[in-house]
Design a protein around this motif. Structure first.
Motif, PDB file in Angstrom:
ATOM      1  N   UNK A  61       0.781  -1.221   0.000  1.00  0.00           N
ATOM      2  CA  UNK A  61       0.000   0.000   0.000  1.00  0.00           C
ATOM      3  C   UNK A  61       0.814   1.272   0.000  1.00  0.00           C
ATOM      4  N   UNK A  62       2.144   1.148   0.079  1.00  0.00           N
ATOM      5  CA  UNK A  62       2.994   2.335   0.082  1.00  0.00           C
ATOM      6  C   UNK A  62       3.254   2.802  -1.347  1.00  0.00           C
ATOM      7  N   UNK A  63       3.449   4.091  -1.528  1.00  0.00           N
ATOM      8  CA  UNK A  63       3.720   4.665  -2.837  1.00  0.00           C
ATOM      9  C   UNK A  63       5.209   4.534  -3.121  1.00  0.00           C
ATOM     10  N   UNK A  64       5.564   3.857  -4.205  1.00  0.00           N
ATOM     11  CA  UNK A  64       6.977   3.702  -4.547  1.00  0.00           C
ATOM     12  C   UNK A  64       7.406   4.656  -5.647  1.00  0.00           C
ATOM     13  N   UNK A  81       1.376   5.563 -18.922  1.00  0.00           N
ATOM     14  CA  UNK A  81       1.887   6.779 -18.281  1.00  0.00           C
ATOM     15  C   UNK A  81       2.770   6.433 -17.088  1.00  0.00           C
ATOM     16  N   UNK A  82       2.275   5.548 -16.229  1.00  0.00           N
ATOM     17  CA  UNK A  82       3.038   5.165 -15.039  1.00  0.00           C
ATOM     18  C   UNK A  82       4.372   4.532 -15.408  1.00  0.00           C
ATOM     19  N   UNK A  83       4.340   3.609 -16.376  1.00  0.00           N
ATOM     20  CA  UNK A  83       5.551   2.873 -16.719  1.00  0.00           C
ATOM     21  C   UNK A  83       6.589   3.792 -17.345  1.00  0.00           C
ATOM     22  N   UNK A  84       6.172   4.617 -18.295  1.00  0.00           N
ATOM     23  CA  UNK A  84       7.112   5.487 -18.989  1.00  0.00           C
ATOM     24  C   UNK A  84       7.730   6.502 -18.022  1.00  0.00           C
ATOM     25  N   UNK A  85       6.903   7.078 -17.170  1.00  0.00           N
ATOM     26  CA  UNK A  85       7.426   8.077 -16.230  1.00  0.00           C
ATOM     27  C   UNK A  85       8.394   7.457 -15.228  1.00  0.00           C
ATOM     28  N   UNK A  86       8.057   6.287 -14.715  1.00  0.00           N
ATOM     29  CA  UNK A  86       8.873   5.672 -13.673  1.00  0.00           C
ATOM     30  C   UNK A  86      10.129   5.009 -14.217  1.00  0.00           C
ATOM     31  N   UNK A  87      10.056   4.481 -15.440  1.00  0.00           N
ATOM     32  CA  UNK A  87      11.192   3.746 -15.993  1.00  0.00           C
ATOM     33  C   UNK A  87      12.096   4.594 -16.880  1.00  0.00           C
ATOM     34  N   UNK A  88      11.501   5.479 -17.694  1.00  0.00           N
ATOM     35  CA  UNK A  88      12.261   6.077 -18.778  1.00  0.00           C
ATOM     36  C   UNK A  88      12.529   7.571 -18.641  1.00  0.00           C
ATOM     37  N   UNK A  89      11.732   8.318 -17.857  1.00  0.00           N
ATOM     38  CA  UNK A  89      12.007   9.739 -17.713  1.00  0.00           C
ATOM     39  C   UNK A  89      13.367   9.924 -17.040  1.00  0.00           C
ATOM     40  N   UNK A 924      10.356  -5.234  -7.340  1.00  0.00           N
ATOM     41  CA  UNK A 924      10.322  -3.778  -7.244  1.00  0.00           C
ATOM     42  C   UNK A 924       9.115  -3.282  -6.462  1.00  0.00           C
ATOM     43  N   UNK A 925       7.936  -3.899  -6.703  1.00  0.00           N
ATOM     44  CA  UNK A 925       6.739  -3.394  -6.026  1.00  0.00           C
ATOM     45  C   UNK A 925       5.996  -4.464  -5.243  1.00  0.00           C
ATOM     46  N   UNK A 926       6.385  -5.740  -5.391  1.00  0.00           N
ATOM     47  CA  UNK A 926       5.726  -6.810  -4.658  1.00  0.00           C
ATOM     48  C   UNK A 926       4.508  -7.376  -5.351  1.00  0.00           C
ATOM     49  N   UNK A 927       4.112  -6.832  -6.509  1.00  0.00           N
ATOM     50  CA  UNK A 927       2.946  -7.328  -7.222  1.00  0.00           C
ATOM     51  C   UNK A 927       3.189  -8.701  -7.818  1.00  0.00           C
ATOM     52  N   UNK A 938       5.691  -7.572 -14.538  1.00  0.00           N
ATOM     53  CA  UNK A 938       4.779  -7.120 -13.497  1.00  0.00           C
ATOM     54  C   UNK A 938       3.749  -6.182 -14.110  1.00  0.00           C
ATOM     55  N   UNK A 939       2.464  -6.516 -13.952  1.00  0.00           N
ATOM     56  CA  UNK A 939       1.401  -5.690 -14.518  1.00  0.00           C
ATOM     57  C   UNK A 939       1.208  -4.391 -13.742  1.00  0.00           C
ATOM     58  N   UNK A 940       1.776  -4.304 -12.549  1.00  0.00           N
ATOM     59  CA  UNK A 940       1.572  -3.125 -11.708  1.00  0.00           C
ATOM     60  C   UNK A 940       2.582  -2.027 -12.009  1.00  0.00           C
TER      61      UNK A 940
END
Length: 948
Positions: A61-64, A81-89, A924-927, A938-940
């Motif tokens: 439940x924590x924001x990573x 959006x989530x994947x590109x921002x977190x992985x590639x920006x 990375x996120x536990x999903x 990971x789909x999350x």
């Protein structure tokens, strides 16, 4: 057709050498996708942009990750959006240097490649370069194509080079070592490394692998060059054998995580079937797996990165046995097979070929390894066999080429080439191939490589890896069953167009800049392989695919062969089918590579907490294509949403069921794609791929060793280069959160022994003891399932004869974990307190509205929002044992999310699809991760175990 154009009448007599920059005329590059752009406009102006927040939470439940006010195309999903921002920006969070727009990201990569193309004289004019830049940007912005992750990580990043790696210097025609004054990014995801039979070479391999893992790439090596265990050493003594060094390599891979992250390193280890240690190699992973089972049974953490699996060897690599046709024929004929000494070449040990194959199948049945690679087939289709043979592959088995070589990957999203009328746009697809192949070619000499030999081979042979994704979705949207002759004809024709166009583009590039330096010595086998590819088009049933697609398949190979005879080819390889892990999310693909969909229903966490069911987006389009009315479609989709299966849906015709078959059975269904359906699909695609296909053949848990053995043999007979098989349930890994059925774990609290109370201390004064009211041996109980922001748990209350609570069990996580131990201890404390007379109201007053994570929506209309686990537990106890009016919800709190967000459905009416229960958790996120080619994704959060 808008493709690269060259003057075919001007035959280049000097095609046998690579032209220097000053000798190049460059390519004319017309516009196709951007042909209607107004003057002064760019593809970025055609996109409708919007601001969003990208956020990813973990399993607790924590924001990573969170970044606000991002600019993204409005038709990109929130997941993309989530994947590109977190992985590639690029850039440190919270600084002005941090990228905040998809436009910035694509500008950085596309503009840099275009500038490199201008510097390399790839374009006839600046206008042609501008056309190329706009076309490439359009493909990325519209999710038609995507490069592999290292390109997005590294290209256009202006950082001081760390002095590691090698690059090609055209001015001196030499391979030079990088220094701090020269920045060259690593652009390749796939590497093959050689090793020689010396300790120095073995240690060099360990260093090279470690550096590749550090920068996020995967590597594969054939260890058959190492002498067998107990083989004589030149200076006396006995060799320890390849398996002993595999333990060391495995340990390094385990500690040097991929890309400096927490994800597991991506690594392939190969041993030839004639190596004397092949039997030990076959069983090495299965034997270690048994050790893990013993540790799990003893109570050790059973997750993939837990104590049980961290204590055993060989877990950080995919293993494959390399088999020749001679070995496979010995299996078919049930004849003898001899292993041979690496040093002397003499026979060492005799096996029955069928017995050794059964060992491979049985080990695979037990733990999923080893896979198989078919050596004779691989080298038959090798364009550069006069240079050296192919011995190994990358970790996912799609890139197969010379030792000490590298490949940068890119993939095309097939669904983005379906026109508004529902037809596949062949001309657009061909032009996309032109554009991406040229971009990948430009990357080759502008990149850095980990060793001098890899840099040299990359320059001399220039292998590329263009592939596609979303085949499963494309077929379903067309109303075509995956496991059908028509489905295989579609896949073969699309693959033929992609690879034929790739080699045609390579020949056109060779005409103006020269063929790759390794081409002249390999001209004869190269042209033979191109002709073999073209001849295979005749095996596609033209009646089962659109005429335009079939015609393009014939045309591209004919043109590629005819032009290549005159000009040579710029690239020794052009295509692979990669697993498209993270980049598949960037392109919003429902399926990856040649895989069908895993299941019609998927599960997705909401950013604000909660879980929703999502019916595959392709299902409604497929139903419309098959002739169903909107009202019928709504009923069928509602049935899928309720049951998790399309079987039994109202008004669905039985003959249409195969269109919606997936890899795994649905919980309430019986249909799934048979493992031979997967193999036959790979066989339809393989003749039109330069490399191989990353794909796992999924088999149900009840499959036998004979089934696995038969699948391997049929894969060889059908001409596959490599195959990996995974039998559901063959690993003991449990997800962090599991559904009902076989994945559900027993209550931890119910297994805990309640300690006896300590004896009272003897004192001279009188000690007043509270009386403990024990529960009867048989007592009534209530079990309540709950979910807080997607975190599920169970409350079990044992009751006295009068119906009041006397004991409490709380189950939230896997046995042996910290959270499990804490909740167990807390529940035991509360149980004793209840038995010693502490009122329930006391606990309710004390713990209601206590705030900590996880918190969020619950799906319980009486307690719609919980501020913490304790808050929920004791407010539920109050409702159950004190009265309905004792629970105070915050004023104005709605039980529904905002209208723009879907309603959470924590109380799922069915469990996840079979085949997912033993997947590992994302590091990375536990999903919960899912199978993706030969890897996991990971789909999350978009994390992968080594995919592109």
């Amino acid at each position: 057709m808008g493709q690269l154009s060259v003057d075919l009448s001007a035959h280049i007599k000097t095609f046998r050498r690579n032209l220097r920059k000053e000798e190049r005329n460059g390519l004319s590059f017309p516009r196709y996708f951007t042909a209607r752009l107004e003057a002064g406009k760019t593809p970025y102006d055609e996109v409708r942009w919007e601001l969003r927040t990208a956020s990813i939470g973990n399993d607790k439940g924590a924001m990573i990750f969170e970044q606000k006010d991002l600019e993204v195309p409005s038709d990109w999903s929130q997941t993309a959006t989530n994947i590109v921002a977190s992985k590639y920006f690029h850039g440190k969070m919270g600084t002005p240097e941090r990228e905040r727009s998809v436009a910035q990201l694509i500008h950085r990569v596309v503009d840099t490649i275009s500038e490199w193309g201008i510097e390399g004289r790839y374009f006839r004019s600046l206008e042609d370069a501008a056309n190329f830049r706009n076309e490439l940007a359009h493909l990325m912005l519209t999710q038609k194509a995507c490069f592999n992750s290292p390109v997005w990580f590294n290209v256009g990043v202006k950082e001081e080079n760390r002095g590691y790696g090698w690059y090609y210097d055209e001015s001196t025609d030499s391979i030079n070592k990088l220094d701090k004054s020269n920045h060259r990014p690593q652009c390749s995801a796939c590497f093959i490394n050689s090793v020689q039979d010396s300790l120095e070479s073995i240690l060099d391999l360990a260093k090279t692998e470690g550096m590749l893992f550090k920068w996020g790439s995967g590597t594969g090596t054939n260890l058959s060059t190492l002498r067998e265990e107990n083989g004589l050493l030149w200076g006396g003594g006995r060799a320890s054998g390849p398996l002993s060094f595999m333990k060391g390599f495995d340990a390094f891979a385990g500690v040097i995580k991929s890309g400096g992250k927490t994800r597991r390193a991506a690594k392939m280890v190969i041993l030839n079937a004639e190596h004397p240690d092949v039997e030990q190699f076959i069983w090495c992973k299965a034997k270690e797996e048994r050790k893990a089972h013993t540790l799990i049974d003893a109570g050790y953490d059973q997750s993939l990165d837990g104590e049980a699996y961290a204590s055993i060897f060989f877990q950080n690599a995919n293993n494959s046995v390399r088999a020749t046709d001679a070995f496979m024929q010995s299996v078919i004929d049930d004849t003898d097979w001899w292993t041979k000494s690496v040093v002397t070449g003499e026979n060492v040990r005799k096996f029955r070929g069928r017995d050794l194959m059964r060992s491979i199948a049985e080990a695979t049945w037990q733990c999923g390894d080893p896979g198989m690679q078919f050596d004779t087939t691989i080298n038959k289709w090798h364009t550069s066999k006069n240079t050296a043979r192919i011995n190994a592959s990358n970790p996912c088995s799609e890139y197969m080429f010379l030792d000490d070589s590298a490949c940068n990957l890119a993939s095309l999203n097939l669904m983005r080439f379906v026109s508004a009328g529902g037809t596949f746009d062949v001309e657009a697809f061909r032009h996309a191939v032109d554009t991406v192949i040229l971009a990948q070619e430009i990357l080759v000499d502008s990149a850095s490589y980990p060793t001098e030999r890899i840099a040299r081979n990359s320059h001399d042979y220039r292998p590329l890896g263009l592939g596609f994704a979303n085949l499963g979705s494309l077929l379903m949207s067309m109303g075509v069953p995956y496991d059908s002759d028509q489905g295989r004809a579609w896949a073969g024709a699309i693959s033929a167009v992609m690879c034929g166009q790739s080699y045609l583009t390579s020949a056109r590039i060779a005409e103006v800049v020269g063929p790759c330096p390794g081409y002249p010595i390999n001209e004869e086998p190269f042209l033979d392989v191109i002709k073999m590819h073209g001849d295979q088009v005749n095996g596609i049933d033209s009646k089962l695919v659109p005429p335009a697609l079939f015609q393009a398949a014939h045309e591209t190979w004919k043109q590629a062969y005819e032009l290549g005879q005159k000009t040579g080819y710029r690239n020794a390889q052009t295509t692979v089918i990669a697993p498209t892990g993270t980049i598949g999310f960037m392109m919003d693909c429902d399926t990856t590579g040649v895989e069908p969909d895993l299941a019609l229903v998927k599960y997705k966490k909401l950013v604000g907490g909660g879980v929703i069911k999502i019916v595959n987006n392709t299902v409604p389009a497929a139903l419309i294509r098959l002739g169903y009315s909107p009202e019928q479609v709504e009923k069928i989709v509602a049935h899928i949403d309720t049951t998790g299966s399309i079987e039994g849906a109202p008004e669905l015709k039985a003959e249409h069921l195969p269109v919606f078959d997936c890899s795994f059975k649905s919980p309430k269904g019986t249909r799934y794609i048979h493992h031979m359906g997967h193999i036959r699909m790979m066989a339809a695609v393989q003749p039109f791929i330069s490399g191989a296909i990353s794909k796992t053949i999924n088999m149900p848990e009840e499959s036998s060793v004979e089934d696995v053995m038969g699948a391997y043999i049929e894969s060889w007979k059908l001409g596959l280069k490599a195959v990996a098989i995974y039998r559901d349930g063959s690993k003991r890994v449990q997800p962090l959160s599991s559904g009902s059925g076989k994945g559900e774990k027993k209550s931890i609290a119910s297994q805990a022994a309640v300690p006896a109370p300590a004896p009272a201390r003897i004192e001279e004064r009188i000690v007043y003891r509270p009386l403990r009211r024990k529960l009867p041996d048989e007592r009534q109980s209530i079990t309540h399932k709950f979910s807080i922001a997607g975190h599920e748990g169970y409350i079990t209350v044992g009751m006295f004869e009068d119906g009041t609570p006397g004991e409490l069990f709380i189950t939230m996580a896997k046995e042996g974990s910290t959270i499990s131990g804490l909740m167990d201890s807390f529940a035991t404390t509360v149980s004793y307190a209840l038995q010693y007379g502490v009122p329930v109201q006391f606990f309710v007053d004390k713990f209601s509205h206590v705030r900590f994570e996880p918190s969020g929506y619950t799906g319980n209309p009486n307690i719609p929002y919980a501020k913490s686990i304790m808050d929920y537990i004791f407010r539920w106890l109050a409702l159950k044992f004190i009265g309905p009016n004792t629970v105070e919800n915050e004023a104005g709190l709605s039980t529904k999310l905002r209208p723009t967000e879907p309603e959470p459905q924590q109380k799922l009416q069915f469990s996840p699809a079979d085949g997912m229960q033993d997947a590992p958790a994302c590091s990375e996120c536990g999903g919960l991760m899912t199978r993706n080619g030969s890897c996991y994704k990971c789909e999350n959060c978009g994390g992968t175990s080594g995919c592109s």
